[in-house]
Write a protein that holds these residues in place. Structure first.
Motif, PDB file in Angstrom:
ATOM      1  N   VAL A 297      43.164  60.498   1.510  1.00  0.00           N
ATOM      2  CA  VAL A 297      42.456  61.630   0.912  1.00  0.00           C
ATOM      3  C   VAL A 297      40.972  61.556   1.276  1.00  0.00           C
ATOM      4  O   VAL A 297      40.332  60.514   1.151  1.00  0.00           O
ATOM      5  CB  VAL A 297      42.650  61.648  -0.622  1.00  0.00           C
ATOM      6  N   PRO A 298      40.387  62.648   1.766  1.00  0.00           N
ATOM      7  CA  PRO A 298      38.960  62.628   2.104  1.00  0.00           C
ATOM      8  C   PRO A 298      38.106  62.384   0.859  1.00  0.00           C
ATOM      9  O   PRO A 298      38.456  62.824  -0.246  1.00  0.00           O
ATOM     10  CB  PRO A 298      38.714  64.027   2.678  1.00  0.00           C
ATOM     11  N   LEU A 299      36.998  61.702   1.025  1.00  0.00           N
ATOM     12  CA  LEU A 299      36.159  61.364  -0.121  1.00  0.00           C
ATOM     13  C   LEU A 299      35.590  62.594  -0.805  1.00  0.00           C
ATOM     14  O   LEU A 299      35.426  62.609  -2.034  1.00  0.00           O
ATOM     15  CB  LEU A 299      35.019  60.437   0.314  1.00  0.00           C
ATOM     16  N   ASP A 300      35.276  63.643  -0.049  1.00  0.00           N
ATOM     17  CA  ASP A 300      34.743  64.843  -0.706  1.00  0.00           C
ATOM     18  C   ASP A 300      35.792  65.473  -1.609  1.00  0.00           C
ATOM     19  O   ASP A 300      35.492  66.003  -2.682  1.00  0.00           O
ATOM     20  CB  ASP A 300      34.236  65.846   0.338  1.00  0.00           C
ATOM     21  N   VAL A 301      37.061  65.378  -1.205  1.00  0.00           N
ATOM     22  CA  VAL A 301      38.145  65.876  -2.046  1.00  0.00           C
ATOM     23  C   VAL A 301      38.288  64.989  -3.282  1.00  0.00           C
ATOM     24  O   VAL A 301      38.460  65.484  -4.405  1.00  0.00           O
ATOM     25  CB  VAL A 301      39.470  65.912  -1.248  1.00  0.00           C
ATOM     26  N   LEU A 302      38.191  63.696  -3.075  1.00  0.00           N
ATOM     27  CA  LEU A 302      38.342  62.761  -4.191  1.00  0.00           C
ATOM     28  C   LEU A 302      37.230  62.948  -5.220  1.00  0.00           C
ATOM     29  O   LEU A 302      37.464  62.837  -6.429  1.00  0.00           O
ATOM     30  CB  LEU A 302      38.338  61.325  -3.656  1.00  0.00           C
ATOM     31  N   ARG A 303      36.030  63.255  -4.756  1.00  0.00           N
ATOM     32  CA  ARG A 303      34.933  63.511  -5.706  1.00  0.00           C
ATOM     33  C   ARG A 303      35.260  64.708  -6.596  1.00  0.00           C
ATOM     34  O   ARG A 303      34.988  64.685  -7.798  1.00  0.00           O
ATOM     35  CB  ARG A 303      33.629  63.782  -4.943  1.00  0.00           C
TER      36      ARG A 303
END
Length: 488
Positions: A297-303
């Motif tokens: 999962v991309p970090l921007d999505v995780l944020r």
């Protein structure tokens, strides 16, 4: 007294003579508890096995009985245990294959490495359960033949077996490539579940067979793909978990109207970033939660997900694999839900870990409080600032000192969760442990702690709570004289 003897049976400090005395009268639970002792002598193993069948089975599976210790006719279950461990002679398998008990033959069919003649005999057994068990376990060439068995239950067992040839599994999925089954448990009046049904085509068993085949990694992807539009959500859900399908199938499943299928797909490690982003924006909470757990999962999505889904205490896979720069970036976020993500990692750089102990959000502080490497001063300061909100996590810290544990144990009002952590902490002192005895849930744990004073341990042997009495009897610090008294 029986609970105390059960605890005593596992006590590593129990004198050998007392072990002998317990074995001489043991049966049932007590015998099985004694069978778990790693220090039994050869003579004790043989004596205990002779006393109790359950203990004999444990000892056989534990590799502590040999074929010379067992008569397969008198003790067939123990003989089967040795065969299951590949420690019994082939002659035993031939003897048991002729047993009049279908249950024994079924247990034999589950054993690995059977002689070919025994497997052939079991494949022709008149009891369907025996044949199905063989179909589930064997790795032999009999699987292709068993896939054409007239009973659908046997075919279902083949579908589970990962040793089945791919073309056989594909044929079981297709259904048209094999002669139709003639019977199933349901049409024979023996349904496993209340909703099982058979209207002539053995529908429930065939569904279960297809489910098993879709779960089986040996089933060819080309055969599995055809089920992307099947009306059964159970079958589509298992298809969504497979890692060998064409990309277009995953795209189709991502648009499935059933959230259970989309959630299973979100957990699939082979889907790409585009589908992860799609599923992370799903309306269903569970789908988004599974997307947050995806290792890619991309970090921007995780944020974005951090404040909308509950991910649980363990660090997410993407966070566990994050670089030091990514961890630093997340730990500096103005959003406490994002800072919580790296706080759950126990291997943080010292400066980031220490900074998070001073976080303005108590949940972030609690998340980092049990991490190794924190100094006594930092741990104490967290307790000073956050009190009961972090007390249990501080008490669980492997570097918590004896003095700090005593301080936490003396807190008033008591931090109940902290007492339960103190009770199992290897650095807990007698003072702290005695305080833990005041909590009902910490009491059984503290009773087994070797730092508890011997006199206190002895007093707990008659406790009203059987778990406390049992833990005290299992405590290696219990005086040997008290052990001897209990046995005699």
């Amino acid at each position: 007294m029986s609970d105390v003897l059960l605890g005593l049976a596992g006590n590593p400090s129990l004198p050998r003579a007392s072990v002998d005395r317990l074995i001489a009268t043991a049966d049932g639970e007590l015998a099985e508890a004694l069978a778990e002792r790693p220090d039994l002598t050869r003579a004790q193993v043989v004596a205990l096995a002779a006393r109790d069948e359950g203990a004999a089975l444990q000892l056989a599976y534990g590799g502590r009985l040999t074929a010379a210790d067992v008569d397969p006719v008198a003790r067939p279950l123990v003989a089967l245990a040795l065969l299951d461990e590949r420690a019994g002679p082939p002659e035993w398998a031939r003897t048991l294959a002729c047993s009049g008990s279908a249950e024994l033959r079924k247990k034999l069919a589950a054993c690995p490495g059977l002689p070919e003649d025994v497997e052939r005999a079991l494949a022709a057994d008149p009891d369907t359960g025996v044949v199905a068990e063989l179909a589930l376990r064997t790795t032999s060439g009999l699987l292709a033949r068993l896939a054409m068995h007239p009973h659908a239950e046997v075919r279902q067992a083949v579908a589970v077996n990962e040793a089945a040839p791919p073309h056989v599994l594909a044929a079981l999925l297709d259904g048209d490539a094999l002669p139709p089954a003639q019977s199933c448990r349901v049409c024979q009046g023996e349904p496993d579940l209340a909703w099982d049904y058979c209207e002539g085509a053995h529908e429930s068993t065939v569904h279960a067979m297809r489910y098993a085949a879709l779960c089986n990694p040996a089933t060819p992807a080309a055969a599995a793909t055809a089920f992307a539009g099947h009306p059964s959500w159970l079958l589509r859900r298992e298809l969504a978990a497979r890692t060998d399908l064409p990309p277009q199938v995953y795209t189709r499943l991502a648009a499935d109207p059933d959230a259970r299928i989309r959630a299973r797909l979100a957990d699939n490690p082979v889907i790409g970033e585009a589908l992860i982003r799609t599923l992370a924006a799903d309306d269903d909470d569970d789908v988004r939660k599974q997307a947050a757990h995806h290792p890619a999962v991309p970090l921007d999505v995780l944020r974005r997900l951090a404040s909308t889904v509950r991910t649980g205490p363990p660090p997410l896979p993407r966070i566990a694999a994050a670089s030091s720069d990514e961890i630093a970036e997340l730990a500096a976020s103005p959003d406490s839900a994002v800072r919580m993500l790296p706080a759950r990692r126990s291997d943080l750089p010292d400066d980031i870990r220490d900074a998070l102990t001073r976080d303005p959000d108590a949940k972030v502080v609690a998340a980092v409080a049990s991490h190794p490497g924190l100094t006594e001063a930092l741990l104490a300061s967290m307790v000073d600032r956050r009190g009961v909100h972090v007390a249990a996590r501080v008490a669980a810290n492997p570097d918590a000192t004896a003095a700090l544990l005593e301080r936490l144990a003396r807190q008033r009002p008591p931090a109940r969760k902290a007492l339960r952590e103190i009770a199992r902490h290897p650095r807990a002192t007698a003072v702290a442990l005695v305080a833990c005895l005041d909590d009902g849930r910490a009491r059984p744990v503290a009773a087994g702690h070797p730092a508890l004073p011997p006199a206190v341990i002895a007093g707990l042997l008659t406790d009203d709570d059987w778990e406390v009495a049992c833990a005290a009897a299992d405590n290696p610090a219990l005086p040997p004289a008290e052990m001897t008294r209990l046995v005699h």
